[in-house]
Design a protein around this motif. Sequence first.
Motif, short mmCIF file in Angstrom:
data_model
loop_
_atom_site.label_atom_id
_atom_site.label_comp_id
_atom_site.label_asym_id
_atom_site.label_seq_id
_atom_site.Cartn_x
_atom_site.Cartn_y
_atom_site.Cartn_z
N MET A 690 0.82 -1.21 0.00
CA MET A 690 0.00 0.00 0.00
C MET A 690 0.86 1.27 0.00
O MET A 690 0.42 2.32 -0.42
CB MET A 690 -0.91 0.01 1.23
N GLU A 691 2.11 1.15 0.48
CA GLU A 691 3.01 2.30 0.55
C GLU A 691 4.12 2.19 -0.50
O GLU A 691 5.21 2.71 -0.29
CB GLU A 691 3.61 2.42 1.95
N ASN A 692 3.86 1.47 -1.61
CA ASN A 692 4.93 1.21 -2.57
C ASN A 692 5.59 2.50 -3.04
O ASN A 692 4.93 3.47 -3.39
CB ASN A 692 4.42 0.41 -3.76
N GLY A 693 6.93 2.49 -3.02
CA GLY A 693 7.70 3.64 -3.47
C GLY A 693 7.90 4.70 -2.41
O GLY A 693 8.61 5.69 -2.67
N LEU A 694 7.33 4.54 -1.22
CA LEU A 694 7.48 5.53 -0.16
C LEU A 694 8.60 5.11 0.79
O LEU A 694 8.89 3.93 0.97
CB LEU A 694 6.17 5.70 0.61
N LEU A 695 9.22 6.10 1.42
CA LEU A 695 10.33 5.85 2.33
C LEU A 695 9.83 5.81 3.76
O LEU A 695 9.18 6.75 4.23
CB LEU A 695 11.39 6.96 2.19
N PRO A 696 10.09 4.72 4.50
CA PRO A 696 9.63 4.65 5.90
C PRO A 696 10.33 5.67 6.78
O PRO A 696 11.51 5.99 6.56
CB PRO A 696 9.98 3.22 6.31
N GLY A 714 9.66 11.87 -3.42
CA GLY A 714 10.59 12.97 -3.69
C GLY A 714 11.75 13.05 -2.73
O GLY A 714 12.78 13.64 -3.05
N ILE A 715 11.61 12.45 -1.54
CA ILE A 715 12.70 12.46 -0.57
C ILE A 715 13.93 11.78 -1.17
O ILE A 715 15.05 12.26 -1.03
CB ILE A 715 12.28 11.73 0.73
N VAL A 716 13.72 10.68 -1.87
CA VAL A 716 14.83 9.90 -2.44
C VAL A 716 15.08 10.26 -3.90
O VAL A 716 16.17 10.05 -4.41
CB VAL A 716 14.52 8.39 -2.32
N PHE A 717 14.11 10.84 -4.58
CA PHE A 717 14.11 10.92 -6.04
C PHE A 717 15.32 11.67 -6.61
O PHE A 717 15.95 11.22 -7.58
CB PHE A 717 12.81 11.58 -6.52
N THR A 718 15.65 12.82 -6.03
CA THR A 718 16.76 13.61 -6.58
C THR A 718 18.07 12.84 -6.50
O THR A 718 18.86 12.81 -7.46
CB THR A 718 16.88 14.95 -5.84
N GLY A 719 18.33 12.21 -5.37
CA GLY A 719 19.53 11.41 -5.23
C GLY A 719 19.52 10.19 -6.13
O GLY A 719 20.57 9.79 -6.67
#
Length: 819
Positions: A690-696, A714-719
């Motif tokens: 349900m949280e696919n692609g989200l950072l815990p 977006g937290i991880v996306f730029t890196g």
Amino acid sequence: MSFGQQLSKSIYIRLIRLSVMILLIYSVSFSKASGERLRFGQHLKSSSPNICISSPIMLMQHSLDMCYADYQFSESSLQHKSMSNSIESHPAVMLMRGKKKRKVFMQSNSSAIELGSKPVIISSGDTEIVQNRHLLGAFEVLFKGHVVAESESDPVIVYTYHGPLYTVQAKKYEATAVRMSQGGLRVNSAIRDQNGVSWGIYQNFFPGPDSSIKVHCLITVNKPCILEYLPIITILPDEDDAGLHTKAALLPGVLYWGAHQLKRNRIIKSGDDPLPLVPQSGEMTFPLMTVVGRYGYISLAWRQAPHVAALFACPNGLYNSNFSELGLVAPGSSSTDRSHGKLLANPGLNMTPGMSIGMNARIMCGEGRSVVPSLKEYVKEYGLPGIPSTHMSAMQYLTLAADGWLKSNITASPYYRKAWSEDSQLYPPKPAADAAMDMLYDSTFQNNRELASKLENAASASFSSVNKNHLLSDQISDVKSPGAALVDMHAMSEANQAYTDAKSELAEDTGIWDKVDGDVAEHLCPLLQNALVCGDPEIIKQALVRLRMLDRYNNRLPSSFNSSDTSGIHATLTASASLCRACVLGYALSGDATLLSSAEYWAWSGLPFVYLDTPKSSIFGDYSTKASCDINNYDPVKHSSKLDQRRGIDYADALWMLSEYDLKHSAQWRQIADGITSSGIIQSWPEGSMENGLLPAHSDIANGARYLPAFNPGIVFTGAARLYNFPSEYSFAVSNSFSVIIHAAGKITIQRESTQDIGFNVRCWSHGDSQILIVGLSSQPQVLINGDKIPSSRLKYNNSHGWLVLPVHGTANVELKYQ
């Protein structure tokens, strides 16, 4: 001899025996009536007045000796469980509480340990080991002629043999041979106790690189037994009564203290905030322990081994002691080997004849007033781990991120949540310009045309919902970027917002200098970024004045203040990231090399929060990160394996910025940043959840569990774009010769510059048009794009602020000239 004489002699002997028996009974009765504290006090009085129980090992040794004396006549009471309880509750443990510590450590010209005549010396650079020829563990460590540490010269072994628990003082039983061989110092000891159990302890010292001493140790035993505790090597840094020589202490991932924390723990009350002496191995981010003293630092670094654990005692409330201790002990300290922080293993390690425990370590000494030089030396000696595989191709990651934006609980199109939590009010949906930019970027490189179309539509709707004057502030990722305004064709509004916000921040910064370094930097970063975007000379000048006030925090820890925590100030990864980013932005704006040096320092200061040696059981791999290393209020359930990769991603972004300017170490910073990003992708919820692609918000390094809240992609996306070698989402470049700052949604490369003209290349990622923002101009220049002169009608120029906005499409070569 007559019969009468024989009878008299027999009676005399019986009377003597009776008298001895009566005395023994009286002694036992008196002991029971007086209690164990009195007997322990008598034992101390009978000892030399120069003996002081100054270290955890010595304290445990005396406690164990008393327990052994108390219970040696009752085998049932010597079972491991009851014995351990006796040790924990014995009055010996209370000895150092509320008592004044006597000075026991050496001055630079004298020693508290027995070196004997003609000790053996081995050296490497400025570091020396001076070893007694006849005693195990009797050595000093010297750096540049100064004694910086001594060893624990009376080690104690604790083991279970056929039921009872025994303690062995090495000095009572050891036979030691010390010799020089093959350029190294070899110390071979045999310790055979009253049970006939013989322990072989072999310590080899060899010169290492850069003033380090390599240490190889091996432990063997001749009979089956259960090992509870054995000190492999222990060193005690030089200190005074108040522990004032200690400026900083580090056990990465567990304890990270500077002057403030050490001062607090010198005055802490007995029994408050007990510290883990032997932390579980999975809590350490990498195997290093460092104490910074009056002559520099001394460190112990080692290769992780299954049966070896770290012992680290720093000034703390458990013993009311200001002394430190660095050591390696056996057995190991995994979650199944021993309770957290306990000196004795539970259960112990089953030892059999022929079995050995091996350990490879380094004693490292060097100059410095902080732990940073020891971190540099550790990385130089042991290197950085390889970047963990995400087990995903670039396209697979783009699809996972797209699903996070389009299908997860953070979406409430056209609005988006910063994170999803079971409390839906915690992170309400809001306009998000950065979410729109990330989705548009994803669609640009997406192979799946249907998915790309969905992303484009969602991005368009999201851009439409954002106030065009707040494209920088209406963002939901931790690291905000002006890139969204450039692809949405509102660069001039972005520059105006940055100018307005910077003026407001300058007016409201009173009182920030009462805060600690990390909190000050976190306040300064938005000001510096806004100064960069608007390019106003006066704002830049005032921002730099405030930034240089950070010099007062040189050689300190990256600290933050948490008002909800009774420990107050503690080291955090967020502080490292903010301090590094602020100094990089300051260097970009000023060219001041001291700011680049400060940025490098703060970058190093964040390394203890990063796992460089992850437990083999971890599914998340190396470069997982912790948010803090504070254990003043230690709760092993909450802190033992708690990861916070979101803070790590913020730190990685700062390292990537630093890599653009610190060219000498650029590859190193990018490797750490990419490693942290890779771990962030691995920790994100996988496809199908349900949280696919989200950072815990948090992960558990021990069992791989992930915990809400779940933060947006977006937290991880730029890196991740950098990790997969996609074009930059946003970049800036500063031209000192032409005195301008250039912003673009892509990669900028300055090709030439002078006071009269500048030429640069821009590679924009957007399929459509985007804008270049140029600030700091003294007047409107002539503009050429790909060799064609651009008429003024196609340009936007703000004469009062010197802002110029250029339209571009794809890759462009831009020239600016003053006529």
